[in-house]
Design an enzyme around this catalytic site. Structure first.
Site, mmCIF file in Angstrom:
data_model
loop_
_atom_site.group_PDB
_atom_site.id
_atom_site.type_symbol
_atom_site.label_atom_id
_atom_site.label_comp_id
_atom_site.label_asym_id
_atom_site.label_seq_id
_atom_site.Cartn_x
_atom_site.Cartn_y
_atom_site.Cartn_z
ATOM 1 N N SER A 589 7.432 -8.295 29.977
ATOM 2 C CA SER A 589 8.653 -8.715 29.291
ATOM 3 C C SER A 589 8.286 -9.380 27.967
ATOM 4 C CB SER A 589 9.469 -9.637 30.204
ATOM 5 O OG SER A 589 10.776 -9.810 29.720
ATOM 6 N N ASP A 664 16.041 -0.250 33.553
ATOM 7 C CA ASP A 664 15.997 -1.656 33.157
ATOM 8 C C ASP A 664 17.269 -2.011 32.386
ATOM 9 O OD1 ASP A 664 15.371 -4.183 32.160
ATOM 10 O OD2 ASP A 664 13.259 -3.688 31.839
ATOM 11 N N HIS A 696 14.029 -4.196 35.635
ATOM 12 C CA HIS A 696 13.050 -5.000 34.895
ATOM 13 C C HIS A 696 11.895 -5.465 35.771
ATOM 14 C CE1 HIS A 696 11.834 -7.084 31.319
ATOM 15 N NE2 HIS A 696 11.904 -8.280 31.875
#
Length: 719
Positions: A589, A664, A696
């Protein structure tokens, strides 16, 4: 060159045996749950403060029961309700304020990160009767204070269900998918302001305050879902990217007796991240933020006539955090947390909004506010007073005096207090000690009982080859940055080892912490056992070292954080046992955004990088998170573009692995696709992997095992 700030954490038991006798951790064990820690089931204190409840599940037949336990003896007192012929298996529960009724959740399915749909029932504790609220799946049911009614949301509209009469009344009628939402939040509020239920009963059940979201003009986002059918389908929802239009949010007041709804004029409130009734049923508090999130107003709404007044205001040169720390005392004076003096601390305000006093102060951070004991006039909180990588639990009087440290073990302590603040259950862990759960006296911190200690896992790990985390600081760009290093058990300082760095680096985050292992830690241990040195450095922009250290990255996400990781890698490469020709970095991320930038901007330092689900341009991310730190792209184009890695793909020299889940909904796969296209047009070689329909977290079935196998092989081949 390095100043050891705490200690070298050593597994004494592990060193008593020879390395040859130790097993090495495998990926199959990590992702098969071999090292899963025992947790204490989520408990909720009863109003009397003497007992608590736990939802227990029978793994054999899937049945569930809500059981009551005694704090002092830790023994079960009774089963309040169990699934059976009249009560379906339930997976969560919620008491009414008077504990006379309980909402039981069944057939629950997720929507986004926090939102859920389900079939819900009301259980009457006295009569043991069960009533279904609706035959349809609904959201966020909440009992009125006396348990006679349930407010809930269905299909973006707010309803009230009368439990005794089994009748339903629809409160709003304009809710529609992709346009109007009543009583629950939109995607971006749920994700970034961390709440779903956007309505609240007042203390006598006469009023319901609720938020309405008009997301008609919010751009919609779509992603393909591949599934197992002949044709994929598109999943669409409203997602405001940085600089785009947000939902228009408004506050409304429903009067239960008359059935009428009125509008509340909050003036220029752009975001409404919190509403909370005061102790008086007449007054509602509202937190209102401007779009830049640097000006917060705490408003008071008189529910009789909807008049609005300002209780207090706060401004910051960068941004203000929204928390749930606001607590109203009996006279509606209130407790608040703020970074106004440069560190996060607790403040006491009068009911008129005037500051009475700053309760805590010092060069450390209050990291959790637990609550206020009105009888003893004591506040309970968690802080970093014992070092920024540690957490302890404290009590303090509202006048800032008589502070007590209630936990003694060095590491991470977190408390769960009984309703009357007689007891707390402490959760403790450190880098050498798995989670321990102990019962304590709140007034003194005295330990009364060990509840659970993960001794089985501790014993099991003695048979594995594990290396200690060595905590220290490293001086980089004028700052002493927190760092840990993990070396192989058979470390020989005359040899050269490849360096593999891990980080997240997002605003206010922390990875260098004295706490027990997560899955990444076990993976790092596996890599260390195969001859790598793993290092983690928390650079500028991370949390718990003061406001200025955290907010220095404002309007420049990815600049100072990347500079710190590159400088740290250079400095570590000067160590005689680090092979400066073999330096890698990885992250997920925000950490993937960072590792990508480090490989490009630090192409003379890093030989490889792995980026999982990375942001590659903040232009693609949501308004609330991104604009908090960057303002809008229209105002700060260079801040967005100068640190967007697909704007300089020609800098790639090392080996690069790029990974994303196609489903995601948070960091869209668009980020990876744009990075791929830039690298292709720059004719750069790289590896990438897309996990179909994974969100995600990229998990499910063997997904995590496959992902970490790929990452491990990539490291072995390129480092």
């Amino acid at each position: 060159m390095y100043k050891k700030i705490l200690f070298c954490l050593c597994f004494i038991g592990f060193l008593s045996q020879t390395i040859a006798q130790k097993a090495k951790i495998s990926l199959e064990e990590i992702w098969g749950g071999a090292f899963r820690t025992e947790q204490l089931d989520v408990l909720r204190s009863m109003k009397n403060g003497k007992q608590y409840t736990i939802l227990n599940f029978n793994r054999g037949d899937g049945s569930s029961s809500l059981d009551k336990y005694d704090y002092t003896t830790q023994q079960k007192v009774e089963t309040i309700v169990a699934s059976g012929s009249s009560v379906p298996n339930f997976t969560s529960y919620e008491f009414s304020a008077d504990e006379s009724k309980i909402i039981l959740a069944t057939e629950v399915e997720p929507i986004f990160r926090r939102s859920r749909l389900g079939i819900y029932y009301v259980y009457d504790v006295a009569s043991k009767g069960v009533t279904k609220i609706s035959d349809n799946k609904i959201q966020e049911p909440e009992l009125s204070p006396d348990g006679s009614e349930v407010a809930y949301v269905m299909d973006n509209n707010l309803y009230i269900f009368d439990v005794a009469g089994k009748t339903t009344k629809q409160i709003t009628h304009d809710g529609s998918y992709g346009a109007i939402i009543n009583g629950v939040t939109d995607w971006v509020y749920e994700e970034e302001f961390a709440f779903v239920k956007a309505f609240a009963w007042n203390s006598d059940g006469s009023k319901i305050a609720f938020l309405r979201f008009d997301e008609t003009n919010v751009p919609h986002f779509s992603m393909d879902v591949y599934g197992e059918m002949l044709y994929p389908f598109q999943y669409e929802f409203k997602y405001p990217k940085a600089g785009e239009e947000n939902a228009k949010v408004s506050l409304h007041m429903y009067d239960v007796a008359s059935g009428s709804t009125t509008d509340v004029d909050l003036g220029d409130a752009y975001y409404i991240p919190r509403i909370k009734w005061m102790n008086s049923p007449k007054f509602l508090s509202v937190q209102a933020l401007n779009r830049h999130q640097d000006h917060l107003k705490l408003l008071s709404v008189n529910a009789d006539d909807n008049s609005v007044s300002i209780l207090m205001e706060e401004r910051d040169e960068a941004y203000l955090d929204v928390t749930d720390n606001l607590t109203f005392l009996a006279d509606d004076s209130f407790i608040w947390t703020s970074e106004a003096d440069g560190h996060n601390h607790i403040y006491l305000y009068g009911s008129d909004g005037k500051l009475k006093n700053q309760v805590t102060q010092g060069d450390w951070e209050v990291t959790n506010y637990y609550g206020y004991d009105g009888k003893r006039k004591v506040i309970y909180y968690q802080s970093t007073e014992n070092g920024s990588i540690n957490r302890d639990v404290y009590s303090i009087k509202t006048n800032g005096k008589s502070k007590k440290r209630l936990t003694q073990q060095e590491g991470t302590n977190a408390a769960d207090f009984s309703a009357d603040y007689t007891f707390f259950i402490n959760t403790f862990s450190s880098a050498t000690t798995p989670y321990q759960f102990t019962l304590h006296q709140a007034s003194s911190g005295k330990q009364l009982k060990v509840i659970k200690d993960n001794s089985v896992l501790d014993g099991k790990l003695e048979t594995y080859e594990l290396s200690p985390k060595e905590f220290s600081t490293i001086s980089i760009n004028g700052n002493d940055l927190n760092m840990y290093m993990i070396k192989p058990v058979d470390f020989d300082e005359t040899k050269k080892y490849p360096l593999f760095m891990f980080q997240y680096s997002g605003p206010g985050s922390q990875q260098v912490a004295n706490r027990w292992f997560g899955a990444n830690d076990y993976w790092h241990q596996m890599l260390v056992s195969e001859g790598y040195i793993v290092v983690c450095v928390d650079g500028r922009g991370t949390g718990l070292k003061g406001r200025d250290f955290k907010k220095v990255t404002q309007k420049e996400l990815g600049k100072y954080e990347v500079e710190d990781q590159i400088a740290a890698a250079k400095k570590l490469s000067e160590l005689p046992y680090i092979d400066e020709t073999r330096t890698g970095i990885w992250g997920w991320s925000y950490g993937g955004f960072m590792s990508t930038n480090c490989l490009l901007k630090g192409n003379d330092v890093f030989e490889m990088a792995i980026a999982v689900a990375p942001v590659t341009s903040w232009r693609f991310y949501d308004t609330i998170y991104t604009e908090r730190y960057m303002q809008t792209p229209q105002e700060n184009a260079s801040g967005y573009d100068d640190n967007s890695p697909f704007n300089y793909p020609e800098l790639l020299k090392g080996k690069y692995l790029l990974v994303h889940g196609s489903g995601d909904d948070n960091v869209h796969v668009q980020n990876t696709m744009r990075m791929v296209e830039a690298l292709v047009q720059a004719n750069k070689d790289f590896e990438w992997a897309i996990y179909p329909d994974k969100n995600h977290g990229i998990y499910g079935g063997n997904t995590r095992l496959h992902l970490f196998t790929k990452m491990t092989n990539f490291i072995k081949e390129n480092l």
